[in-house]
Motif scaffolding. Structure first.
Motif, PDB file in Angstrom:
ATOM      1  N   VAL A  56      35.070  10.257 -14.447  1.00 21.77           N
ATOM      2  CA  VAL A  56      35.900   9.948 -15.490  1.00 21.77           C
ATOM      3  C   VAL A  56      36.126  11.312 -16.362  1.00 21.77           C
ATOM      4  CG1 VAL A  56      35.753   8.751 -17.613  1.00 21.77           C
ATOM      5  CG2 VAL A  56      35.152   7.659 -15.640  1.00 21.77           C
ATOM      6  N   ALA A  57      35.076  12.094 -16.487  1.00 25.55           N
ATOM      7  CA  ALA A  57      35.291  13.245 -17.223  1.00 25.55           C
ATOM      8  C   ALA A  57      36.301  14.269 -16.763  1.00 25.55           C
ATOM      9  CB  ALA A  57      33.883  14.040 -17.450  1.00 25.55           C
ATOM     10  N   VAL A  58      36.213  14.399 -15.451  1.00 24.65           N
ATOM     11  CA  VAL A  58      37.548  15.141 -14.788  1.00 24.65           C
ATOM     12  C   VAL A  58      38.846  14.551 -15.164  1.00 24.65           C
ATOM     13  CG1 VAL A  58      38.327  16.236 -12.439  1.00 24.65           C
ATOM     14  CG2 VAL A  58      35.907  16.153 -13.158  1.00 24.65           C
ATOM     15  N   THR A  59      38.569  13.174 -14.956  1.00 20.07           N
ATOM     16  CA  THR A  59      39.970  12.349 -15.023  1.00 20.07           C
ATOM     17  C   THR A  59      40.581  12.580 -16.549  1.00 20.07           C
ATOM     18  OG1 THR A  59      39.758  10.704 -13.242  1.00 20.07           O
ATOM     19  CG2 THR A  59      41.063  10.084 -15.224  1.00 20.07           C
ATOM     20  N   VAL A  60      39.744  12.612 -17.519  1.00 19.37           N
ATOM     21  CA  VAL A  60      39.969  12.814 -19.012  1.00 19.37           C
ATOM     22  C   VAL A  60      40.863  13.945 -19.001  1.00 19.37           C
ATOM     23  CG1 VAL A  60      39.313  13.182 -21.255  1.00 19.37           C
ATOM     24  CG2 VAL A  60      38.400  11.047 -19.816  1.00 19.37           C
ATOM     25  N   ILE A  61      40.278  15.214 -18.429  1.00 16.34           N
ATOM     26  CA  ILE A  61      40.916  16.520 -18.597  1.00 16.34           C
ATOM     27  C   ILE A  61      41.905  16.514 -18.245  1.00 16.34           C
ATOM     28  CG2 ILE A  61      40.492  18.967 -17.884  1.00 16.34           C
ATOM     29  CD1 ILE A  61      37.847  18.656 -17.749  1.00 16.34           C
ATOM     30  N   TRP A  62      42.301  16.005 -16.841  1.00 17.26           N
ATOM     31  CA  TRP A  62      43.544  15.980 -16.379  1.00 17.26           C
ATOM     32  C   TRP A  62      44.689  15.135 -16.846  1.00 17.26           C
ATOM     33  CZ3 TRP A  62      45.576  19.784 -13.199  1.00 17.26           C
ATOM     34  CH2 TRP A  62      44.424  20.753 -12.816  1.00 17.26           C
ATOM     35  N   GLY A 110      35.188  13.891 -25.483  1.00 20.80           N
ATOM     36  CA  GLY A 110      36.238  14.142 -26.413  1.00 20.80           C
ATOM     37  C   GLY A 110      36.557  15.698 -26.317  1.00 20.80           C
ATOM     38  N   GLY A 111      35.546  16.670 -25.899  1.00 25.43           N
ATOM     39  CA  GLY A 111      35.864  17.909 -25.652  1.00 25.43           C
ATOM     40  C   GLY A 111      36.779  18.239 -24.433  1.00 25.43           C
ATOM     41  N   CYS A 112      36.625  17.147 -23.371  1.00 23.89           N
ATOM     42  CA  CYS A 112      37.306  17.341 -22.242  1.00 23.89           C
ATOM     43  C   CYS A 112      38.905  16.638 -22.683  1.00 23.89           C
ATOM     44  CB  CYS A 112      36.843  15.988 -21.204  1.00 23.89           C
ATOM     45  SG  CYS A 112      35.408  16.739 -20.293  1.00 23.89           S
ATOM     46  N   ALA A 113      38.747  15.974 -23.360  1.00 22.55           N
ATOM     47  CA  ALA A 113      40.384  15.557 -24.003  1.00 22.55           C
ATOM     48  C   ALA A 113      40.930  16.701 -24.713  1.00 22.55           C
ATOM     49  CB  ALA A 113      40.160  14.345 -24.769  1.00 22.55           C
ATOM     50  N   ALA A 114      40.340  17.227 -25.470  1.00 21.70           N
ATOM     51  CA  ALA A 114      40.870  18.363 -26.445  1.00 21.70           C
ATOM     52  C   ALA A 114      41.238  19.650 -25.546  1.00 21.70           C
ATOM     53  CB  ALA A 114      39.860  19.069 -27.496  1.00 21.70           C
ATOM     54  N   PHE A 115      40.398  19.847 -24.321  1.00 19.29           N
ATOM     55  CA  PHE A 115      40.727  20.988 -23.573  1.00 19.29           C
ATOM     56  C   PHE A 115      41.913  20.684 -22.703  1.00 19.29           C
ATOM     57  CE2 PHE A 115      40.121  23.207 -19.368  1.00 19.29           C
ATOM     58  CZ  PHE A 115      40.109  24.267 -19.921  1.00 19.29           C
ATOM     59  N   GLY A 116      41.990  19.315 -22.100  1.00 20.96           N
ATOM     60  CA  GLY A 116      43.229  18.811 -21.476  1.00 20.96           C
ATOM     61  C   GLY A 116      44.531  18.881 -22.555  1.00 20.96           C
ATOM     62  N   PHE A 117      44.452  18.597 -23.599  1.00 24.19           N
ATOM     63  CA  PHE A 117      45.501  18.624 -24.535  1.00 24.19           C
ATOM     64  C   PHE A 117      46.098  20.095 -24.728  1.00 24.19           C
ATOM     65  CE2 PHE A 117      44.562  14.335 -26.028  1.00 24.19           C
ATOM     66  CZ  PHE A 117      45.661  13.674 -25.783  1.00 24.19           C
ATOM     67  N   ALA A 118      45.014  20.901 -24.915  1.00 18.71           N
ATOM     68  CA  ALA A 118      45.521  22.223 -25.300  1.00 18.71           C
ATOM     69  C   ALA A 118      45.884  22.861 -24.156  1.00 18.71           C
ATOM     70  CB  ALA A 118      43.988  22.896 -25.637  1.00 18.71           C
ATOM     71  N   THR A 119      45.188  22.933 -23.049  1.00 21.27           N
ATOM     72  CA  THR A 119      45.914  23.477 -21.612  1.00 21.27           C
ATOM     73  C   THR A 119      47.140  22.653 -21.227  1.00 21.27           C
ATOM     74  OG1 THR A 119      44.532  21.950 -20.162  1.00 21.27           O
ATOM     75  CG2 THR A 119      43.577  24.060 -20.827  1.00 21.27           C
ATOM     76  N   ALA A 240      37.302  17.673  -7.563  1.00 25.10           N
ATOM     77  CA  ALA A 240      36.437  16.884  -8.577  1.00 25.10           C
ATOM     78  C   ALA A 240      34.832  16.968  -7.714  1.00 25.10           C
ATOM     79  CB  ALA A 240      36.679  15.608  -9.016  1.00 25.10           C
ATOM     80  N   PHE A 241      34.953  16.722  -6.565  1.00 27.51           N
ATOM     81  CA  PHE A 241      33.586  16.259  -6.058  1.00 27.51           C
ATOM     82  C   PHE A 241      33.260  17.190  -4.664  1.00 27.51           C
ATOM     83  CE2 PHE A 241      34.442  12.606  -8.314  1.00 27.51           C
ATOM     84  CZ  PHE A 241      33.136  12.237  -8.966  1.00 27.51           C
ATOM     85  N   TYR A 242      34.071  18.372  -4.231  1.00 24.64           N
ATOM     86  CA  TYR A 242      33.847  18.837  -3.210  1.00 24.64           C
ATOM     87  C   TYR A 242      32.370  19.679  -3.420  1.00 24.64           C
ATOM     88  CZ  TYR A 242      34.859  22.005   0.724  1.00 24.64           C
ATOM     89  OH  TYR A 242      34.840  22.584   2.102  1.00 24.64           O
ATOM     90  N   VAL A 243      31.942  20.185  -4.496  1.00 24.02           N
ATOM     91  CA  VAL A 243      30.808  20.690  -4.841  1.00 24.02           C
ATOM     92  C   VAL A 243      29.677  19.723  -4.687  1.00 24.02           C
ATOM     93  CG1 VAL A 243      29.223  22.101  -6.258  1.00 24.02           C
ATOM     94  CG2 VAL A 243      31.735  22.473  -6.141  1.00 24.02           C
ATOM     95  N   ALA A 355      45.789  12.216 -11.906  1.00 22.50           N
ATOM     96  CA  ALA A 355      44.512  12.537 -12.580  1.00 22.50           C
ATOM     97  C   ALA A 355      43.371  11.444 -12.127  1.00 22.50           C
ATOM     98  CB  ALA A 355      44.596  12.410 -13.973  1.00 22.50           C
ATOM     99  N   THR A 356      43.724  10.126 -11.553  1.00 24.93           N
ATOM    100  CA  THR A 356      43.071   9.249 -10.993  1.00 24.93           C
ATOM    101  C   THR A 356      42.455   9.111  -9.896  1.00 24.93           C
ATOM    102  OG1 THR A 356      44.746   7.855 -10.170  1.00 24.93           O
ATOM    103  CG2 THR A 356      44.423   7.514 -12.607  1.00 24.93           C
ATOM    104  N   GLY A 357      42.662  10.460  -9.348  1.00 28.44           N
ATOM    105  CA  GLY A 357      42.173  10.597  -7.924  1.00 28.44           C
ATOM    106  C   GLY A 357      40.588  10.851  -8.121  1.00 28.44           C
ATOM    107  N   SER A 358      40.035  11.724  -9.215  1.00 27.49           N
ATOM    108  CA  SER A 358      38.512  11.956  -9.136  1.00 27.49           C
ATOM    109  C   SER A 358      37.899  10.655  -9.654  1.00 27.49           C
ATOM    110  CB  SER A 358      38.656  13.161 -10.191  1.00 27.49           C
ATOM    111  OG  SER A 358      38.967  12.436 -11.789  1.00 27.49           O
ATOM    112  N   THR A 359      38.452   9.730 -10.673  1.00 22.49           N
ATOM    113  CA  THR A 359      37.750   8.486 -10.732  1.00 22.49           C
ATOM    114  C   THR A 359      37.603   7.587  -9.464  1.00 22.49           C
ATOM    115  OG1 THR A 359      38.276   8.513 -12.931  1.00 22.49           O
ATOM    116  CG2 THR A 359      37.788   6.410 -12.102  1.00 22.49           C
TER     117      THR A 359
END
Length: 399
Positions: A56-62, A110-119, A240-243, A355-359
């Motif tokens: 979900v965190a990765v999905t929020v960023i994207w 929330g930080g993930c969302a801010a980073f996604g919006f900014a980038t 998102a999940f390779y590592v 973005a839904t792929g990671s979730t």
């Protein structure tokens, strides 16, 4: 066209500084977005959330990155690329600081969302600035920029995996702020303002919606966007999940190194893919790359051993050649008057769905279906290859 000739054309007329500034910013924008997957085991452990929470965190960023594409595209047509590129980098620097100090999981989201919006401000301006600066070599210019981003996506997660044990994930993530600030200053200094005399007058807002809708209904655009959406879905789930997947049987630092190799392969493919598409056409390049990608993703659960995994990681990265080729194609076949707005709208659509792929992979992993998740991503990639096989040439894309 040889490599030296292509490089000379990209540098000519002082345009090399523009390319370098945009590529340098992209190194940290895209590389930063893969820091979270690289430290995901530590993040999920710190906040006591499972693979679903990490996904979900990765999905929020994207997803937030996707939501910013349409307004950012509209702003390109009105305020120009220079302000958007520098502003995106400044805001991204602030958002990684928020990620680094987040006390609870919701604050981290929330930080993930801010980073996604900014980038999200960066992508549309990057594409149109390169297409405007390099009209005859747009595929090569975009490919070089995305290849630089792949280098960042290899180096930054690799460093994160190496340092997270000693420095902690918070310092690793927040440490991205200083280079983002330097990149913002470089972009402001190097990217020129738009020439008002050569820029089409903005379409009146009353007519904009209809013009954009007609633009995105073009046959070539529709096929390219459908295929790239599927490719993004698969890539979000994979990256998102390779590592996390490899760290079940390997040391996390080794897994991070293999993740870095994926982007090394991507950088090479992006450098060659854009130039090959300029010479031979987009359809053959996109079809072959996605077909190879489908086989490679399906092989992930079947391959063991460090050297075979290293080779597979390099092959997995070749799917990143899709981006410069499809970006240049779609931008080229959109009408000039609404290029920024239409491009931003399309990016919102395919990044949001992708973005839904990671979730999806996170949910399947928590249900002991990790292997099956990779087979699903392979099938999605195969469908994209089939769509690309029917992609029309630029000359007939509007039919």
């Amino acid at each position: 066209m040889g490599v030296r000739t292509a490089a000379g054309r990209l540098r000519g007329g002082g345009r090399g500084w523009v390319l370098l500034a945009i590529a340098a910013g992209w190194v940290f924008v895209i590389g930063g977005r893969f820091l979270v997957p690289a430290v995901l085991p530590q993040v999920t452990g710190a906040f006591e959330v499972g693979n679903t929470g990490g996904g979900v965190a990765v999905t929020v960023i994207w997803a937030t990155y996707a939501l910013m594409q349409s307004p950012a595209g509209a702003l390109v047509d009105r305020v120009g690329e220079r302000r958007l590129l520098a502003g995106s980098l400044l805001l991204s620097a602030g958002s990684v600081g928020v990620l680094g100090v987040a006390p609870v999981y919701l604050a981290f989201l929330g930080g993930c969302a801010a980073f996604g919006f900014a980038t999200g401000l960066y992508g549309p301006a990057r594409g149109t600035a390169l297409a405007r600066t390099f009209p005859d070599d747009d595929g090569a210019a975009i490919g070089a920029t995305l290849a630089a981003g792949s280098v960042g996506s290899a180096v930054l997660p690799f460093l994160a995996g190496a340092l997270v044990g000693s420095a902690g994930w918070r310092l690793v993530v927040a440490g991205l702020a200083p280079p983002l600030l330097v990149a913002a200053a470089f972009a402001w200094h190097s990217v020129p303002e738009r020439d008002g005399a050569s820029t089409p007058d903005p379409v009146p807002l009353a007519d904009l919606g209809g013009d954009v809708f007609r633009a995105v209904r073009r046959r070539g655009v529709a096929i390219a966007v459908a295929a790239v959406t599927l490719m993004l879905f698969a890539f979000q789930g994979l990256s998102a999940f390779y590592v996390t997947y490899l760290a079940r049987t390997l040391d996390q630092r080794v897994a991070a190194g293999l993740f870095a190799l994926l982007f090394v392969g991507g950088a090479v493919a992006q450098l060659g893919g854009g130039a090959l598409a300029d010479r031979y056409g987009e359809r053959i390049v996109l079809t072959v790359v996605s077909a190879v990608g489908a086989v490679a993703v399906a092989a992930v659960p079947l391959v063991g051993g460090l050297l075979p995994l290293a080779a597979l990681s390099l092959v997995l990265g070749t799917r990143l050649a899709i981006a410069p080729v499809s970006n240049a194609y779609i931008i080229a076949v959109l009408p000039d008057a609404v290029t920024g707005t239409a491009w931003g709208t399309l990016r919102t659509a395919f990044f949001l769905l992708g973005a839904t792929g990671s979730t999806v992979v996170g949910v399947m992993a928590d249900r002991a279906l990790f292997d099956e998740a990779f087979y699903l991503l392979a099938a999605v990639t195969a469908v994209a290859a089939l769509l690309y096989a029917f992609l029309p040439s630029r000359a007939t894309a509007g039919a």
